[in-house]
Design a protein around this motif. Structure first.
Motif, mmCIF file in Angstrom:
data_model
loop_
_atom_site.group_PDB
_atom_site.id
_atom_site.type_symbol
_atom_site.label_atom_id
_atom_site.label_comp_id
_atom_site.label_asym_id
_atom_site.label_seq_id
_atom_site.Cartn_x
_atom_site.Cartn_y
_atom_site.Cartn_z
ATOM 1 N N LEU A 97 1.026 -1.214 0.032
ATOM 2 C CA LEU A 97 0.038 0.039 -0.246
ATOM 3 C C LEU A 97 0.883 1.227 -0.057
ATOM 4 O O LEU A 97 1.777 1.407 0.533
ATOM 5 C CB LEU A 97 -0.858 -0.142 1.308
ATOM 6 N N SER A 98 0.387 2.399 -0.665
ATOM 7 C CA SER A 98 1.227 3.563 -0.722
ATOM 8 C C SER A 98 0.924 4.337 0.427
ATOM 9 O O SER A 98 1.585 5.201 0.890
ATOM 10 C CB SER A 98 0.787 4.452 -1.965
ATOM 11 N N SER A 99 0.064 3.869 1.244
ATOM 12 C CA SER A 99 -0.404 4.632 2.675
ATOM 13 C C SER A 99 -1.300 3.550 3.197
ATOM 14 O O SER A 99 -2.184 2.653 2.802
ATOM 15 C CB SER A 99 -1.155 5.758 2.357
ATOM 16 N N ASN A 100 -0.974 3.593 4.590
ATOM 17 C CA ASN A 100 -1.895 2.593 5.513
ATOM 18 C C ASN A 100 -3.313 3.430 5.734
ATOM 19 O O ASN A 100 -4.070 2.929 6.675
ATOM 20 C CB ASN A 100 -1.170 2.215 6.639
ATOM 21 N N ARG A 101 -3.409 4.536 5.431
ATOM 22 C CA ARG A 101 -4.621 5.366 5.775
ATOM 23 C C ARG A 101 -5.702 4.967 4.521
ATOM 24 O O ARG A 101 -5.571 5.491 3.651
ATOM 25 C CB ARG A 101 -4.285 6.810 5.677
ATOM 26 N N ILE A 102 -6.615 4.328 4.974
ATOM 27 C CA ILE A 102 -7.754 3.783 4.061
ATOM 28 C C ILE A 102 -8.820 4.581 3.827
ATOM 29 O O ILE A 102 -9.404 4.928 5.078
ATOM 30 C CB ILE A 102 -8.028 2.264 4.355
ATOM 31 N N ALA A 103 -9.246 4.937 2.623
ATOM 32 C CA ALA A 103 -10.340 5.897 2.637
ATOM 33 C C ALA A 103 -11.682 5.128 2.389
ATOM 34 O O ALA A 103 -12.454 5.562 2.786
ATOM 35 C CB ALA A 103 -9.968 6.931 1.681
ATOM 36 N N ALA A 104 -11.573 4.077 1.433
ATOM 37 C CA ALA A 104 -12.914 3.436 1.087
ATOM 38 C C ALA A 104 -12.517 2.095 1.021
ATOM 39 O O ALA A 104 -11.621 1.790 0.499
ATOM 40 C CB ALA A 104 -13.429 4.131 -0.009
ATOM 41 N N ILE A 105 -13.569 1.187 1.191
ATOM 42 C CA ILE A 105 -13.419 -0.298 0.722
ATOM 43 C C ILE A 105 -14.786 -0.892 0.336
ATOM 44 O O ILE A 105 -15.751 -0.130 0.462
ATOM 45 C CB ILE A 105 -13.011 -1.116 2.083
ATOM 46 N N LYS A 106 -14.671 -2.075 -0.584
ATOM 47 C CA LYS A 106 -16.012 -2.614 -0.991
ATOM 48 C C LYS A 106 -15.617 -4.046 -1.261
ATOM 49 O O LYS A 106 -14.700 -4.372 -1.930
ATOM 50 C CB LYS A 106 -16.227 -2.065 -2.177
ATOM 51 N N PRO A 107 -16.026 -4.970 -0.473
ATOM 52 C CA PRO A 107 -15.914 -6.449 -0.831
ATOM 53 C C PRO A 107 -16.549 -6.731 -2.252
ATOM 54 O O PRO A 107 -17.753 -6.173 -2.263
ATOM 55 C CB PRO A 107 -16.310 -7.170 0.505
ATOM 56 N N VAL A 140 -9.696 -1.685 -2.536
ATOM 57 C CA VAL A 140 -9.378 -0.614 -1.439
ATOM 58 C C VAL A 140 -8.880 0.695 -2.131
ATOM 59 O O VAL A 140 -8.374 0.693 -3.144
ATOM 60 C CB VAL A 140 -8.051 -1.106 -0.565
ATOM 61 N N ARG A 141 -9.413 1.800 -1.553
ATOM 62 C CA ARG A 141 -8.744 3.068 -1.843
ATOM 63 C C ARG A 141 -7.917 3.591 -0.778
ATOM 64 O O ARG A 141 -8.699 3.972 0.293
ATOM 65 C CB ARG A 141 -9.656 3.897 -2.350
ATOM 66 N N THR A 142 -6.687 4.129 -1.185
ATOM 67 C CA THR A 142 -5.841 4.716 0.243
ATOM 68 C C THR A 142 -6.428 6.235 -0.284
ATOM 69 O O THR A 142 -6.695 6.944 -1.199
ATOM 70 C CB THR A 142 -4.292 4.451 -0.026
ATOM 71 N N TYR A 143 -5.766 6.899 0.970
ATOM 72 C CA TYR A 143 -5.992 8.300 0.953
ATOM 73 C C TYR A 143 -5.469 9.302 -0.073
ATOM 74 O O TYR A 143 -5.751 10.231 -0.411
ATOM 75 C CB TYR A 143 -5.841 8.976 2.289
ATOM 76 N N ASP A 144 -4.321 8.566 -0.558
ATOM 77 C CA ASP A 144 -3.666 9.269 -1.468
ATOM 78 C C ASP A 144 -3.969 8.713 -3.082
ATOM 79 O O ASP A 144 -3.379 9.159 -4.010
ATOM 80 C CB ASP A 144 -1.944 9.096 -1.389
ATOM 81 N N GLY A 145 -5.269 7.985 -3.065
ATOM 82 C CA GLY A 145 -5.741 7.863 -4.360
ATOM 83 C C GLY A 145 -5.263 6.530 -5.010
ATOM 84 O O GLY A 145 -5.550 6.445 -6.320
ATOM 85 N N GLY A 146 -4.643 5.521 -4.085
ATOM 86 C CA GLY A 146 -4.228 4.290 -4.711
ATOM 87 C C GLY A 146 -5.149 3.470 -4.930
ATOM 88 O O GLY A 146 -6.345 3.542 -3.910
ATOM 89 N N LEU A 147 -5.075 2.588 -5.946
ATOM 90 C CA LEU A 147 -6.233 1.570 -5.945
ATOM 91 C C LEU A 147 -5.799 -0.009 -5.807
ATOM 92 O O LEU A 147 -4.637 -0.217 -6.531
ATOM 93 C CB LEU A 147 -6.865 1.663 -7.257
ATOM 94 N N TYR A 148 -6.389 -0.695 -5.070
ATOM 95 C CA TYR A 148 -5.671 -1.923 -4.512
ATOM 96 C C TYR A 148 -6.606 -2.966 -4.345
ATOM 97 O O TYR A 148 -7.893 -2.524 -4.405
ATOM 98 C CB TYR A 148 -4.865 -1.957 -3.256
ATOM 99 N N LEU A 149 -6.461 -4.175 -4.307
ATOM 100 C CA LEU A 149 -7.226 -5.272 -4.121
ATOM 101 C C LEU A 149 -6.750 -6.278 -3.095
ATOM 102 O O LEU A 149 -5.466 -6.514 -3.213
ATOM 103 C CB LEU A 149 -7.478 -6.140 -5.444
ATOM 104 N N LEU A 150 -7.431 -6.653 -2.152
ATOM 105 C CA LEU A 150 -6.750 -7.441 -0.966
ATOM 106 C C LEU A 150 -7.299 -8.938 -1.716
ATOM 107 O O LEU A 150 -8.438 -9.079 -1.513
ATOM 108 C CB LEU A 150 -7.378 -7.157 0.306
#
Length: 180
Positions: free
Chosen positions: A83-93, A101-111
């Motif tokens: 993750l570019s930041s551990n500060r998570i802004a939004a999630i959706k299973p 996962v969307r991080t506060y700095d705008g990163g797009l990730y999938l767990l």
């Protein structure tokens, strides 16, 4: 007449006592970092199809199974999928129980919940299309597709939940191509 009045009052008292005891019982519990939550500040809550509760916090993504919390975050910043930041802004299973996962700095990730690791989908998309994706909202549908809207409002993604990281299968809908 007096006995009818007493019987009516007795019947009403009996019925009101039954109604009063028929109220459902609710138990409310508050969780914090002492219970295993990664941070006291929560920016999103959602539930996956398998019943797990997911919490987006300012210190990682937390999963609650009804007994304990498990926290997912990056400590290895050299890893490309970290993750570019551990500060998570939004999630959706999604329908396959992975978590977008969307991080506060705008990163797009999938767990990937089966491998318990993050995949940097934003970087994969940027490599393929030469444009950074800044996600705004996630819409996970029961039909096995997840839609992700772009922060600028010019691009949407339609992703098959079976192949979430296969960029060849991710359908990009560029809204600039369509008249308003």
């Amino acid at each position: 007449m007096n006995w009818i009045r007493k019987a009516t009052i007795s019947l009403l008292l009996l019925l009101s006592a039954c109604w009063a005891t028929a109220q459902p019982y609710y138990s409310v519990r508050t969780f914090d970092i002492h219970d295993g939550l990664a941070a006291n500040t929560i920016s999103g809550i959602d539930q996956s199809p398998n019943g797990l509760m997911w919490f987006a916090t300012w210190n990682g993504l937390c999963c609650y199974d009804g007994y304990q919390f498990t926290t997912f975050r990056s400590d290895n910043w050299a890893d490309a999928d970290a993750l570019s930041s551990n500060r998570i802004a939004a999630i959706k299973p999604d329908s396959r129980e992975n978590v977008w996962v969307r991080t506060y700095d705008g990163g797009l990730y999938l767990l990937d919940t089966r491998q318990c690791r993050f995949v940097n989908v934003g970087i994969l998309l940027e490599r393929k299309y030469g444009k950074a994706m800044h996600p705004r909202n996630f819409y996970a549908l029961k039909n096995g597709h997840t839609w992700i809207s772009d922060e600028q409002g010019d691009m949407n993604l339609r992703i098959e939940d079976r192949y979430p990281t296969d960029v060849e299968r991710i359908e990009v809908i560029d809204l600039h191509k369509y008249p308003k």
